[in-house]
Design a protein around this motif. Structure first.
Motif, PDB file in Angstrom:
ATOM      1  N   ARG A 389     -83.368 -13.631 -62.140  1.00 61.63           N
ATOM      2  CA  ARG A 389     -83.721 -12.415 -62.658  1.00 61.63           C
ATOM      3  C   ARG A 389     -84.159 -11.617 -61.378  1.00 61.63           C
ATOM      4  O   ARG A 389     -83.926 -10.448 -61.175  1.00 61.63           O
ATOM      5  N   GLN A 390     -84.706 -12.074 -60.149  1.00 63.85           N
ATOM      6  CA  GLN A 390     -85.186 -11.504 -59.120  1.00 63.85           C
ATOM      7  C   GLN A 390     -84.154 -11.123 -58.307  1.00 63.85           C
ATOM      8  O   GLN A 390     -84.031 -10.438 -57.311  1.00 63.85           O
ATOM      9  N   LEU A 391     -82.871 -11.508 -58.550  1.00 66.20           N
ATOM     10  CA  LEU A 391     -81.703 -11.346 -57.590  1.00 66.20           C
ATOM     11  C   LEU A 391     -81.100  -9.840 -57.844  1.00 66.20           C
ATOM     12  O   LEU A 391     -81.144  -9.451 -58.931  1.00 66.20           O
ATOM     13  N   THR A 392     -80.584  -9.458 -57.077  1.00 68.55           N
ATOM     14  CA  THR A 392     -79.514  -8.169 -57.142  1.00 68.55           C
ATOM     15  C   THR A 392     -78.515  -8.455 -58.238  1.00 68.55           C
ATOM     16  O   THR A 392     -78.029  -9.695 -58.178  1.00 68.55           O
ATOM     17  N   PRO A 393     -77.913  -7.350 -58.962  1.00 68.03           N
ATOM     18  CA  PRO A 393     -76.667  -7.644 -59.523  1.00 68.03           C
ATOM     19  C   PRO A 393     -75.556  -8.354 -58.813  1.00 68.03           C
ATOM     20  O   PRO A 393     -74.806  -9.212 -59.428  1.00 68.03           O
ATOM     21  N   GLU A 394     -75.592  -8.037 -57.371  1.00 71.74           N
ATOM     22  CA  GLU A 394     -74.363  -8.531 -56.714  1.00 71.74           C
ATOM     23  C   GLU A 394     -74.843  -9.894 -56.438  1.00 71.74           C
ATOM     24  O   GLU A 394     -73.753 -10.894 -56.232  1.00 71.74           O
ATOM     25  N   GLN A 395     -75.903 -10.291 -56.103  1.00 69.94           N
ATOM     26  CA  GLN A 395     -76.319 -11.659 -55.857  1.00 69.94           C
ATOM     27  C   GLN A 395     -76.069 -12.567 -56.949  1.00 69.94           C
ATOM     28  O   GLN A 395     -75.814 -13.643 -56.967  1.00 69.94           O
ATOM     29  N   GLN A 396     -76.456 -11.910 -58.327  1.00 71.30           N
ATOM     30  CA  GLN A 396     -76.152 -12.696 -59.428  1.00 71.30           C
ATOM     31  C   GLN A 396     -74.917 -13.013 -59.705  1.00 71.30           C
ATOM     32  O   GLN A 396     -74.321 -14.246 -59.933  1.00 71.30           O
ATOM     33  N   GLU A 397     -73.914 -11.964 -59.449  1.00 76.31           N
ATOM     34  CA  GLU A 397     -72.488 -12.325 -59.631  1.00 76.31           C
ATOM     35  C   GLU A 397     -71.973 -13.265 -58.593  1.00 76.31           C
ATOM     36  O   GLU A 397     -71.275 -14.088 -58.886  1.00 76.31           O
TER      37      GLU A 397
END
Length: 431
Positions: A389-397
């Protein structure tokens, strides 16, 4: 066991390595030595221990007989020369980096990591003056380009959490070797039963022993395994290991302890000053778990393969990331990196996106919604709203934790029961 212990098979070692009948009572199972201190024979004995001139027990922040058995067992299973156990997997990562880093130094790390590790490396270690460069480890040229004169280690996961992607450990090890820096592999998800990173060129192996090694969801713990194969004095980049240590009257760990330099530093400096100690009862639980590791991992893999194939064929599912599927880009890599199977952790995307994932999680009956993995019980989590959850959308991807994806940790229950549970939950989630 005798000095020829490595000739024994994995199933024998997971029960016997490091353990001997208790000399005082004859107890066959390793006792829980629930004590803080140990009586010295005399003043000279105490001085020798504190000077690192003799190996023994001083204080349980540093060493404990129950924990020592676990350290030897994990080191043996991984093919290392020594190991240091500590309080958690996150603690193990800091313990691994502590002797290597100085302010201004960096590590090159995979983009495919557990979300907590991404935060630890991307944010927390900045407070020590360290930094991390995140790179797609499938792009070997990018890994080479990211390494500079201040890089002190390369870090990746053998089987990446959450997607179950398989790392080409040997290829990354060759890059690290060429740069004269160690490769650190998180082997939590694979365990030494599926992958032995040291055989593929890794210098250090870290574990969250909380997961598959313990296997029953009872205690947290971590471990750093030392291959004993790295020359810490060769480049001058690792002064904590190669230069005189003021706290031990100028002792040089690399010179004094040779292949065990990193292990001794981890205990004599790391545990002494960071204090991230594993408690003996926790070590006992993990020793009990390891005794059945091979049996559990074989069943985990068998179940995961069956469930992943079922999910991939289901119209309510967009994709499945399990590397044991022939459709996976990592399928061939499994044969060399993890010849006994691709593990039991993977993700799948639910048609309907974020909301469908939430409904799925809430509708399951056998699967538990838990922020953990490697349990005998099957677990599920929606990574984008929890662990990542703490990651950016780009990091999540990049990490394989997009909003439409859930992570499964397949347990050792009846696979048909697990499929039936997923089937009814998917019906509700995509209605």
């Amino acid at each position: 066991m005798s000095d020829d212990t490595p000739s024994y098979g994995f199933d024998t070692l997971q029960i016997h390595a490091g353990a001997r009948p208790d000399p005082a009572t004859g107890a066959r199972q390793t006792p829980i030595y629930q004590t803080t201190g140990y009586v010295f024979r005399d003043a000279d004995h105490a001085a020798a221990l504190f000077n690192l001139q003799e190996v023994g027990y001083i204080y349980s922040r540093l060493t404990n007989p129950t924990v020592a058995v676990l350290q030897e067992r994990i080191a043996t299973l991984e093919g290392g020369v020594g190991a240091v156990c500590c309080s958690s997997g996150h603690a193990a990562q800091i313990m691994a980096l502590f002797p290597l880093m100085q302010p201004g130094c960096n590590i090159v790390v995979s983009t495919r990591l557990y979300g907590g590790t991404v935060t630890q490396f991307g944010q927390t270690i900045k407070r020590f003056g360290w930094s991390a460069k995140f790179v797609d480890f499938d792009d070997l040229d990018a890994v080479r380009a990211a390494i500079d004169d201040d890089t002190r280690a390369v870090f990746g996961e053998a089987i990446a959490n959450p997607g179950g992607y398989i790392m080409d450990v040997r290829a990354i090890a060759d890059i690290a070797d060429a740069a004269g820096i160690p490769l650190i592999i998180d082997n939590t998800t694979a365990t030494p039963y599926l992958c032995r990173p040291i055989e593929h060129g890794a210098t250090l192996v870290v574990h969250s022993t909380t997961k598959y090694l313990t296997g029953n969801g009872t205690v947290t713990g971590g471990c750093v395994v030392d291959s004993g194969k790295f020359d810490w004095a060769a480049s001058g980049k690792f002064p904590s290991l190669s230069e005189p240590e003021p706290a031990y009257h100028g002792l040089r760990f690399a010179e004094t302890f040779g292949p065990l330099a990193f292990t001794f530093h981890g205990i004599a400096v790391g545990l002494r000053d960071l204090g991230m100690t594993m408690n003996p009862q926790g070590a006992h639980y993990t020793l009990m778990g390891i005794e059945t590791l091979s049996l559990r991992m074989a069943r985990h893999v068998e179940n995961a393969e069956k469930i992943a194939k079922w999910l991939e064929a289901d119209d309510r599912v967009e994709f499945v990331t399990y590397a044991g599927l022939p459709s996976s880009p990592y399928f061939e890599r499994v044969k060399t990196v993890c010849p006994r199977g691709a593990g039991a952790l993977f993700t799948f995307a639910v048609k309907g996106g974020y909301e469908a994932c939430i409904k799925l999680v809430d509708s399951l009956e056998i699967f538990s919604h838990v922020a953990n993995l490697g349990d005998t019980r099957s677990l599920i989590i929606h990574s984008a709203s929890t662990t990542h959850r703490q990651l950016t959308p780009e990091q999540q991807e990049a990490a394989g934790a997009a909003p439409n994806v859930v992570r499964l940790s397949i347990g050792i229950e009846d696979a048909d029961d697990l499929i039936a549970d997923l089937d009814q939950a998917l019906s509700k989630a995509t209605a």
